[in-house]
Design a protein around this motif. Structure first.
Motif, PDB file in Angstrom:
ATOM      1  N   VAL A 204     -17.887  16.063  27.230  1.00 62.26           N
ATOM      2  CA  VAL A 204     -17.779  16.938  26.056  1.00 62.26           C
ATOM      3  C   VAL A 204     -17.540  16.015  24.871  1.00 62.26           C
ATOM      4  CG1 VAL A 204     -16.428  18.727  24.924  1.00 62.26           C
ATOM      5  CG2 VAL A 204     -16.872  18.880  27.385  1.00 62.26           C
ATOM      6  N   LEU A 205     -18.321  16.195  23.828  1.00 61.14           N
ATOM      7  CA  LEU A 205     -18.263  15.327  22.652  1.00 61.14           C
ATOM      8  C   LEU A 205     -17.809  16.109  21.427  1.00 61.14           C
ATOM      9  CD1 LEU A 205     -21.577  13.247  22.505  1.00 61.14           C
ATOM     10  CD2 LEU A 205     -19.267  12.355  22.481  1.00 61.14           C
ATOM     11  N   LEU A 206     -16.885  15.538  20.680  1.00 66.23           N
ATOM     12  CA  LEU A 206     -16.546  16.057  19.365  1.00 66.23           C
ATOM     13  C   LEU A 206     -16.908  14.949  18.387  1.00 66.23           C
ATOM     14  CD1 LEU A 206     -15.350  18.160  17.453  1.00 66.23           C
ATOM     15  CD2 LEU A 206     -13.124  17.073  17.795  1.00 66.23           C
ATOM     16  N   LEU A 207     -17.982  15.177  17.640  1.00 65.65           N
ATOM     17  CA  LEU A 207     -18.450  14.192  16.673  1.00 65.65           C
ATOM     18  C   LEU A 207     -18.080  14.639  15.274  1.00 65.65           C
ATOM     19  CD1 LEU A 207     -22.046  13.579  18.090  1.00 65.65           C
ATOM     20  CD2 LEU A 207     -19.960  12.292  18.577  1.00 65.65           C
ATOM     21  N   ILE A 208     -17.623  13.702  14.480  1.00 63.27           N
ATOM     22  CA  ILE A 208     -17.352  13.999  13.079  1.00 63.27           C
ATOM     23  C   ILE A 208     -18.280  13.132  12.238  1.00 63.27           C
ATOM     24  CG2 ILE A 208     -15.348  12.442  13.228  1.00 63.27           C
ATOM     25  CD1 ILE A 208     -14.244  13.787  10.746  1.00 63.27           C
TER      26      ILE A 208
ATOM     27  N   GLY B  54      -8.771  11.797   4.344  1.00 58.61           N
ATOM     28  CA  GLY B  54      -7.410  12.322   4.223  1.00 58.61           C
ATOM     29  C   GLY B  54      -7.046  13.382   5.236  1.00 58.61           C
ATOM     30  N   ARG B  55      -8.020  14.213   5.619  1.00 58.67           N
ATOM     31  CA  ARG B  55      -7.727  15.331   6.531  1.00 58.67           C
ATOM     32  C   ARG B  55      -8.522  15.276   7.827  1.00 58.67           C
ATOM     33  NH1 ARG B  55      -7.878  18.192   1.585  1.00 58.67           N
ATOM     34  NH2 ARG B  55     -10.069  18.642   1.944  1.00 58.67           N
ATOM     35  N   ALA B  56      -9.824  15.094   7.736  1.00 61.64           N
ATOM     36  CA  ALA B  56     -10.685  15.239   8.909  1.00 61.64           C
ATOM     37  C   ALA B  56     -10.471  14.136   9.946  1.00 61.64           C
ATOM     38  CB  ALA B  56     -12.152  15.291   8.482  1.00 61.64           C
ATOM     39  N   ILE B  57     -10.391  12.892   9.515  1.00 61.24           N
ATOM     40  CA  ILE B  57     -10.206  11.808  10.488  1.00 61.24           C
ATOM     41  C   ILE B  57      -8.850  11.923  11.190  1.00 61.24           C
ATOM     42  CG2 ILE B  57      -9.917   9.304  10.705  1.00 61.24           C
ATOM     43  CD1 ILE B  57     -12.422   9.079   8.879  1.00 61.24           C
TER      44      ILE B  57
ATOM     45  N   GLY C 166     -16.406  21.084   7.068  1.00 58.99           N
ATOM     46  CA  GLY C 166     -15.177  21.124   6.295  1.00 58.99           C
ATOM     47  C   GLY C 166     -13.957  20.561   6.992  1.00 58.99           C
ATOM     48  N   SER C 167     -12.865  20.471   6.198  1.00 55.05           N
ATOM     49  CA  SER C 167     -11.614  19.927   6.733  1.00 55.05           C
ATOM     50  C   SER C 167     -10.412  20.797   6.351  1.00 55.05           C
ATOM     51  CB  SER C 167     -11.402  18.504   6.207  1.00 55.05           C
ATOM     52  OG  SER C 167     -11.270  18.518   4.793  1.00 55.05           O
ATOM     53  N   GLN C 168     -10.667  21.902   5.658  1.00 53.24           N
ATOM     54  CA  GLN C 168      -9.576  22.794   5.278  1.00 53.24           C
ATOM     55  C   GLN C 168      -9.147  23.632   6.480  1.00 53.24           C
ATOM     56  OE1 GLN C 168      -8.197  22.454   2.435  1.00 53.24           O
ATOM     57  NE2 GLN C 168      -9.706  21.968   0.873  1.00 53.24           N
ATOM     58  N   ASP C 169      -8.110  24.459   6.307  1.00 55.62           N
ATOM     59  CA  ASP C 169      -7.549  25.235   7.414  1.00 55.62           C
ATOM     60  C   ASP C 169      -8.563  26.106   8.148  1.00 55.62           C
ATOM     61  OD1 ASP C 169      -5.083  24.134   7.142  1.00 55.62           O
ATOM     62  OD2 ASP C 169      -4.224  25.785   6.004  1.00 55.62           O
ATOM     63  N   ASN C 170      -9.479  26.734   7.420  1.00 56.21           N
ATOM     64  CA  ASN C 170     -10.474  27.605   8.051  1.00 56.21           C
ATOM     65  C   ASN C 170     -11.315  26.818   9.057  1.00 56.21           C
ATOM     66  OD1 ASN C 170     -12.181  29.728   8.667  1.00 56.21           O
ATOM     67  ND2 ASN C 170     -13.444  29.441   6.851  1.00 56.21           N
ATOM     68  N   ALA C 171     -11.812  25.667   8.635  1.00 56.79           N
ATOM     69  CA  ALA C 171     -12.623  24.830   9.524  1.00 56.79           C
ATOM     70  C   ALA C 171     -11.773  24.317  10.685  1.00 56.79           C
ATOM     71  CB  ALA C 171     -13.212  23.655   8.744  1.00 56.79           C
ATOM     72  N   LYS C 172     -10.547  23.946  10.364  1.00 60.81           N
ATOM     73  CA  LYS C 172      -9.618  23.431  11.384  1.00 60.81           C
ATOM     74  C   LYS C 172      -9.376  24.493  12.467  1.00 60.81           C
ATOM     75  CE  LYS C 172      -4.912  21.569  11.343  1.00 60.81           C
ATOM     76  NZ  LYS C 172      -3.831  21.177  10.438  1.00 60.81           N
TER      77      LYS C 172
END
Length: 150
Positions: free
Chosen positions: A28-32, A43-46, A126-132
């Motif tokens: 299973v891969l999670l790619l950013i 600042g947020r995503a990494i 995105g990297s905000q709460d909704n995407a998170k």
């Protein structure tokens, strides 16, 4: 119709061509997909990707630095983003933003969650709460699905 991904062609930080679908076959891969110039990315995503890597050890997290004109990634400037000077997970370079285009990214960061069968399960921008939250639920449902199949 299957969402199978045949190939994700990138280069490692030493400039060697790599196909992520071969390297991480049956995982299973999670790619950013990100860029150093994107403050939401660094600042947020990494940090979020790093947290997911800690919480879900069965999932392979990897970063793909999408190169845009005058915003190219080098081994040095990619590593410089991290306080330790070392990458917290494997990071690859997407020359000419081909992978970014392949997945019709909306911008950076773009998250790709790929099943162990090599199918795109979710693509989230995105990297905000909704995407998170959407990422968290997608990861949870994928991990739960894996447990049920064992």
């Amino acid at each position: 119709m299957s969402n199978s991904i045949v190939s994700i062609a990138v280069k490692n930080l030493d400039g060697v061509a790599v196909d992520l679908m071969t390297v991480y076959k049956n995982k299973v891969l999670l790619l950013i997909i990100y860029n150093n110039d994107c403050l939401g990315c660094t600042g947020r995503a990494i940090p979020l990707a790093y947290d997911f890597q800690q919480k879900y050890p069965a999932i392979q997290v990897a970063g793909i630095h999408a190169d845009f004109v005058n915003r190219e990634g080098t081994k040095e400037n990619i590593k410089s983003v991290f306080t330790s000077g070392e990458n917290p997970f494997p990071i690859y370079i997407d020359e000419g933003h081909k992978v970014y285009d392949q997945f019709e990214s909306e911008g950076t960061p773009q998250w790709l969650l790929i099943t162990e069968k090599g199918e795109l399960f979710r693509s989230i921008f995105g990297s905000q709460d909704n995407a998170k939250n959407r990422l968290y639920y997608a990861l949870e449902s994928l991990v739960e699905k894996d447990k049920e199949q064992e």
